[in-house]
Design a protein around this motif. Sequence first.
Motif, PDB file in Angstrom:
ATOM      1  N   ARG A  99      42.058  77.788  50.502  1.00 25.38           N
ATOM      2  CA  ARG A  99      42.839  77.809  51.735  1.00 25.38           C
ATOM      3  C   ARG A  99      42.205  76.877  52.752  1.00 25.38           C
ATOM      4  NH1 ARG A  99      42.269  83.988  52.512  1.00 25.38           N
ATOM      5  NH2 ARG A  99      41.586  83.792  50.358  1.00 25.38           N
ATOM      6  N   TYR A 391      54.923  76.939  52.983  1.00 24.50           N
ATOM      7  CA  TYR A 391      53.459  76.901  52.906  1.00 24.50           C
ATOM      8  C   TYR A 391      52.835  77.403  54.201  1.00 24.50           C
ATOM      9  CZ  TYR A 391      48.818  74.692  53.069  1.00 24.50           C
ATOM     10  OH  TYR A 391      47.480  74.438  53.225  1.00 24.50           O
ATOM     11  N   SER A 394      52.121  81.081  55.531  1.00 22.45           N
ATOM     12  CA  SER A 394      50.884  81.808  55.214  1.00 22.45           C
ATOM     13  C   SER A 394      49.852  81.718  56.335  1.00 22.45           C
ATOM     14  CB  SER A 394      50.281  81.268  53.910  1.00 22.45           C
ATOM     15  OG  SER A 394      49.848  79.928  54.058  1.00 22.45           O
ATOM     16  N   GLY A 405      47.196  79.194  53.456  1.00 19.42           N
ATOM     17  CA  GLY A 405      47.032  78.948  52.026  1.00 19.42           C
ATOM     18  C   GLY A 405      46.429  80.082  51.236  1.00 19.42           C
ATOM     19  N   PRO A 407      45.839  82.429  48.594  1.00 23.36           N
ATOM     20  CA  PRO A 407      46.538  82.465  47.301  1.00 23.36           C
ATOM     21  C   PRO A 407      47.244  83.782  47.033  1.00 23.36           C
ATOM     22  CG  PRO A 407      44.150  82.561  46.995  1.00 23.36           C
ATOM     23  CD  PRO A 407      44.383  82.228  48.438  1.00 23.36           C
ATOM     24  N   ARG A 411      54.486  83.899  48.662  1.00 24.94           N
ATOM     25  CA  ARG A 411      55.083  82.641  48.198  1.00 24.94           C
ATOM     26  C   ARG A 411      54.299  82.062  47.012  1.00 24.94           C
ATOM     27  NH1 ARG A 411      60.260  81.722  50.125  1.00 24.94           N
ATOM     28  NH2 ARG A 411      60.334  81.769  52.392  1.00 24.94           N
ATOM     29  N   PHE A 412      52.967  82.010  47.157  1.00 28.04           N
ATOM     30  CA  PHE A 412      52.147  81.366  46.133  1.00 28.04           C
ATOM     31  C   PHE A 412      51.982  82.260  44.912  1.00 28.04           C
ATOM     32  CE2 PHE A 412      50.172  80.076  50.354  1.00 28.04           C
ATOM     33  CZ  PHE A 412      51.120  79.092  50.563  1.00 28.04           C
ATOM     34  N   ARG A 416      53.090  81.248  41.014  1.00 30.78           N
ATOM     35  CA  ARG A 416      52.288  81.449  39.798  1.00 30.78           C
ATOM     36  C   ARG A 416      53.053  82.246  38.758  1.00 30.78           C
ATOM     37  NH1 ARG A 416      48.422  82.566  43.703  1.00 30.78           N
ATOM     38  NH2 ARG A 416      48.342  84.791  43.236  1.00 30.78           N
ATOM     39  N   THR A 452      60.417  78.957  45.871  1.00 33.00           N
ATOM     40  CA  THR A 452      59.086  79.407  45.479  1.00 33.00           C
ATOM     41  C   THR A 452      58.277  78.255  44.903  1.00 33.00           C
ATOM     42  OG1 THR A 452      59.925  81.631  45.031  1.00 33.00           O
ATOM     43  CG2 THR A 452      57.842  81.031  44.011  1.00 33.00           C
ATOM     44  N   GLY A 456      54.760  76.481  46.225  1.00 35.14           N
ATOM     45  CA  GLY A 456      53.593  76.305  45.362  1.00 35.14           C
ATOM     46  C   GLY A 456      53.140  74.860  45.283  1.00 35.14           C
ATOM     47  N   HIS A 459      51.385  73.845  48.474  1.00 31.98           N
ATOM     48  CA  HIS A 459      50.030  74.395  48.428  1.00 31.98           C
ATOM     49  C   HIS A 459      49.127  73.506  47.576  1.00 31.98           C
ATOM     50  CE1 HIS A 459      46.826  77.318  47.375  1.00 31.98           C
ATOM     51  NE2 HIS A 459      47.160  77.930  48.499  1.00 31.98           N
ATOM     52  N   LEU A 513      47.580  76.298  39.402  1.00 30.49           N
ATOM     53  CA  LEU A 513      48.120  77.655  39.425  1.00 30.49           C
ATOM     54  C   LEU A 513      47.280  78.599  38.575  1.00 30.49           C
ATOM     55  CD1 LEU A 513      51.975  77.060  39.230  1.00 30.49           C
ATOM     56  CD2 LEU A 513      50.587  77.524  41.245  1.00 30.49           C
TER      57      LEU A 513
END
Length: 534
Positions: A99, A391, A394, A405, A407, A411-412, A416, A452, A456, A459, A513
């Motif tokens: 992050r 992004y 977050s 960021g 994780p 969203r992130f 994944r 989504t 990702g 990020h 990821l």
Amino acid sequence: MHAAKSSTRIKRWRRVCARQPLPALMLGLLLFAISATPAGAQGRAANLATLKVLHSNHADLRADYFEKLQKLKGYCQDHQLADGVAEITRYQTPPDRTRIQVSSLPTIVQPEIPLDLAPEARQWLSQLRVHRQEYARQLYLLSRRALHAGSPGYAFDLIHELVVHDPDHAKARELLGYVRLGDEWLTPFAKKMRLKGYEWQPQFGWLPKNFVDRYVAGERNVDGKWMTADKEAAIRQDFQHAWEIQTDHYLIRTNYSLERGAELGRALEDFYEFFHQTFAGFFNEPEQLQKLFNGGAPGGSRHPKQYLVHYYRTREEYVERLQPLFPAIQATNGIYLTGDRTAHFYYDPKGTAEDTLFHEATHQLFYESHLMHRPIAESANFWIVEGIACYLESFRRQDGSFSVGDPGHIRFAGARMNFIDKKYYVPLREFVEMGGARFQAAPVEVLAKNYTQAAGIAHFFMQYDDGRYRDAVVSHLAQVYSSDSRKRQYTQGLDELTGVDYDELDRQYGEWLKELRGADVARLAAPATPSNMP
């Protein structure tokens, strides 16, 4: 989603907001122009090689600094100086590469070390300050090298780090937009208000000093007349007579409450501070950045006035007022309209999600980087418009620091799961070819997955390999949002800007990821309804 007054194409996006089946488990600089470094693939390769050397130098400096701190901590342990051990440990925290983090800076200048301290206490305090200032000096020199090597994002990362260790570094403070007034570091706006005799009150915003006690006691001043808070609230229910809360960069109008308006103002200013420290180059040409590092005057924002935010008492009023401007408003929970250049929100008794606030604030800051109205990503590259906003959802404020960021953010985590578990992925070569209309035309279920994925990928580009691609992706964004129609029409691809072909970027994204999946994500986001899909 930011929307033009006449736009109705986003209707699908708003429906996705309530339906998106995301799992509960589950910044750099915006460079306005391409860096004036060697052109073409050779130039990009040279920049990446130089950046690798700078990262190595940075790691060596940090290791040497931490070693000195460890020795000083040993001295404190030997002399049973618990305060010294705790204070030194604060500065030994390595960065979290998953992050981006920026510390909220102290407003008060560090006082001189008292002369009447015990010798052991004065020893560790003096040595700690010397080590911190020397490390900050070396980071500043390294930041200049990074800027000259065509890595302005990394240059400001170093500036962020150095002010943690030396918060009174005058040049770093100037670069980050602060001025000194006596023993305080203030923004130019705050300095102006202070000199006018105003004070910032967390409950009420900026007030004349002689108003503060009466406001705390429940009185309010309306057009020069004093009255009770309840009487003022009755007047302010009509949005035509709404409260107006001014902050450094925002003008918030609300008919809900003065206190909520001030609270929103603080949240938006924190976001703005993070945004402009992390994306400082968005408002400065490369030449301005060079001048700024070389001692010139700060470049400042191109935005000539405060950003407008409207916050309504009820959802019903929000829908009623905005229906003529955006027919699909029923499906939204907050929106930035490019037509009136205003971000609109409403009071939700269940709680207004900050994710939505920061998503729409992102659209507003990016779009209003230029005064002219213009179409954004109509024919291609639309994913980055929404991906970067998702992004920045977050963004978090906690314990005197800001971060983006995590994780574990929904969203992130969803990105994944879709990529690793559901095997859903649109290759970058195809993803970047979609303009707004094509992106929006996807079925709702597919649109949710594409949002989504966009989050990702944003990020990934912002944080992969210690920000290796950050300057490239934000240079891409600057072209997408440019006031120059030719730059928007012929925006350089991320393969060209990074010097890495799309197939390899796809492979690296998959690795990223999986790395995040294996990282410590114990602090996962709680189950929540995602914020605005658009």
